[in-house]
Write an enzyme that holds these catalytic residues in place. Structure first.
Site, mmCIF file in Angstrom:
data_model
loop_
_atom_site.group_PDB
_atom_site.id
_atom_site.type_symbol
_atom_site.label_atom_id
_atom_site.label_comp_id
_atom_site.label_asym_id
_atom_site.label_seq_id
_atom_site.Cartn_x
_atom_site.Cartn_y
_atom_site.Cartn_z
ATOM 1 N N LYS A 128 -55.369 -1.217 79.478
ATOM 2 C CA LYS A 128 -55.873 -2.216 78.546
ATOM 3 C C LYS A 128 -56.555 -3.356 79.246
ATOM 4 O O LYS A 128 -56.238 -3.616 80.404
ATOM 5 C CB LYS A 128 -54.739 -2.728 77.655
ATOM 6 C CG LYS A 128 -53.726 -3.601 78.418
ATOM 7 C CD LYS A 128 -52.550 -3.884 77.590
ATOM 8 C CE LYS A 128 -52.636 -5.242 76.944
ATOM 9 N NZ LYS A 128 -51.360 -5.674 76.387
ATOM 10 N N LYS A 168 -53.453 -3.195 83.625
ATOM 11 C CA LYS A 168 -53.552 -4.251 82.615
ATOM 12 C C LYS A 168 -54.284 -5.431 83.236
ATOM 13 O O LYS A 168 -53.817 -6.024 84.203
ATOM 14 C CB LYS A 168 -52.152 -4.668 82.157
ATOM 15 C CG LYS A 168 -52.155 -5.840 81.203
ATOM 16 C CD LYS A 168 -50.810 -6.052 80.571
ATOM 17 C CE LYS A 168 -50.831 -7.259 79.659
ATOM 18 N NZ LYS A 168 -49.550 -7.485 78.984
HETATM 19 C C1 PBG Z 1 -47.113 -8.779 76.636
HETATM 20 C C2 PBG Z 1 -48.303 -8.153 76.012
HETATM 21 C C3 PBG Z 1 -49.547 -8.719 75.709
HETATM 22 C C4 PBG Z 1 -50.281 -7.745 75.049
HETATM 23 C C5 PBG Z 1 -49.488 -6.610 74.987
HETATM 24 N N1 PBG Z 1 -48.273 -6.871 75.618
HETATM 25 C C6 PBG Z 1 -50.043 -10.101 75.886
HETATM 26 C C7 PBG Z 1 -50.407 -10.626 77.198
HETATM 27 O O1 PBG Z 1 -50.289 -9.978 78.227
HETATM 28 O O2 PBG Z 1 -50.780 -11.791 77.191
HETATM 29 C C8 PBG Z 1 -51.656 -7.921 74.478
HETATM 30 C C9 PBG Z 1 -51.981 -7.027 73.345
HETATM 31 C C10 PBG Z 1 -53.137 -7.449 72.522
HETATM 32 O O3 PBG Z 1 -53.898 -8.370 72.861
HETATM 33 O O4 PBG Z 1 -53.303 -6.829 71.479
HETATM 34 N N2 PBG Z 1 -47.219 -9.081 77.971
#
Ligand code: PBG
Length: 329
Positions: A254, A201
């Site tokens: 992601k 991530k």
């Molecule tokens: C929680 C989380 C996030 C996303 C998924 N789980 C936000 C972040 O890390 O700021 C982002 C998903 C998206 O942008 O659609 N930590």
């Protein structure tokens, strides 16, 4: 042999031929649909930066789930907007928390038989400061304290499993969270609940609209001390390897579109089920272009998802799940 004996266009001459030689498939069952659950009844609040996405109260989420199930969508990923937030994010592991309520209601619905229910395990939607872990004073202002956070994440995962989650999906990026969650689940009697780890991530600008949808923007600083640097592919492979070593059953990567090389590399190295998350900003930028009439909505939607499957994703988390399933149906 080469041209003129070889002509690749021979196999592109009509739909039937093209279908016969198609290498990659995209089906509604490959798609996971994220839902943002909020308190109340009959609530369907549009998210400004994400046309077509809503904050849904539990009853509305059940309706949405029924629609998703009828379309053949594979599963739901649940995020929560709690009634109130605090320093520790206690709403995340409250057995009566918003995601737990939604899980219980969805479990009662016949739609749930067809859908895999996934709980996103993180603290940022529940903490007053909006960070994904415990905040302490550090050398450069503040720090996210890794190890005390693990226990809170494990509690959250157990509480979601107890409420009916089929899968728990940690998205916080703390080191060691998969092992901590696995131990927590096993100790609580959920040894058969799989972990879908957001193993790779990246700290991304493309999460912007999500933070509006989930009301989870950090109140100070940013997430770069725990989410990955967008420059690092080798590190992404190490993250995945470590999470698998700690017991992750499946992995999620992601964002998707700007990081498809990560998906491809992971596919070539690891034999585990893996997904790509087409995040909020990817959705919003496409929606913006559709609204302006600059891109063909249906074709661009499917093409963006097909690219993720071609890169090697078995499944895709996408806010386009319903639209795409309708187009594919
Ligand atoms: C929680 C989380 C996030 C996303 C998924 N789980 C936000 C972040 O890390 O700021 C982002 C998903 C998206 O942008 O659609 N930590």
């Amino acid at each position: 042999m080469s041209f003129p004996e070889i002509r690749l266009r021979r196999l592109r001459r009509n739909d039937a031929l093209r279908a016969l030689v198609r290498e990659t498939t995209l089906e509604p069952g490959d798609l996971i649909y994220p839902l943002f659950i909020c308190p109340g009844n009959g609530v369907r609040n549009p998210v400004g930066s994400m046309p077509g996405v809503f904050n849904l109260s539990v009853d509305e989420a059940v309706k949405e789930a029924e629609e998703a199930a009828a379309l053949g969508i594979g599963g739901l990923l649940l995020f929560g907007l709690p009634e109130s937030k605090d320093e520790q994010g206690t709403g995340a592991w409250d057995d009566n928390g918003i995601v737990q309520q939604a899980l219980r209601a969805l479990r009662q619905s016949p739609a749930a038989q067809k859908l895999v229910l996934i709980g996103d395990v993180c603290l940022c939607e529940y903490t007053s400061h909006g960070h994904c872990g415990v905040v302490i004073e550090g050398r450069s202002g503040f720090e996210i304290d890794n190890d005390p956070t693990l226990e809170l994440l494990a509690r959250t995962a157990v509480s979601q499993a107890r409420a009916g989650a089929d899968i728990v999906a940690p998205s916080d990026m703390m080191d060691g969270r998969v092992a901590a969650i696995r131990r927590g689940l096993d100790t609580a009697g959920f040894s058969m609940t799989p972990i879908l780890s957001y193993a790779s991530k990246f700290a991304s600008a493309f999460y912007g609209p999500f933070r509006e949808a989930a009301d989870s923007a950090p109140q100070f600083g940013d997430r770069r001390s725990y989410q990955m640097d967008g420059a690092n592919l080798r590190e992404a492979m190490r993250e995945i390897e470590l999470d698998l070593g700690e017991g992750a059953d499946m992995i999620l990567m992601k964002p998707a579109m700007p990081y498809l090389d990560v998906v491809r590399s992971a596919r070539e190295r690891f034999g585990v089920p893996m997904g790509a998350y087409q995040v909020s900003g990817e959705y919003s930028m496409l929606q913006a272009a559709f609204e302006k009439g600059w891109l063909d909505r249906d074709r661009a939607t499917l093409e963006s998802l097909l690219g993720m499957r071609r890169a090697g994703a078995d499944f895709i988390v996408t806010y386009f799940a319903k639209e795409a399933a309708k187009l594919l149906g």
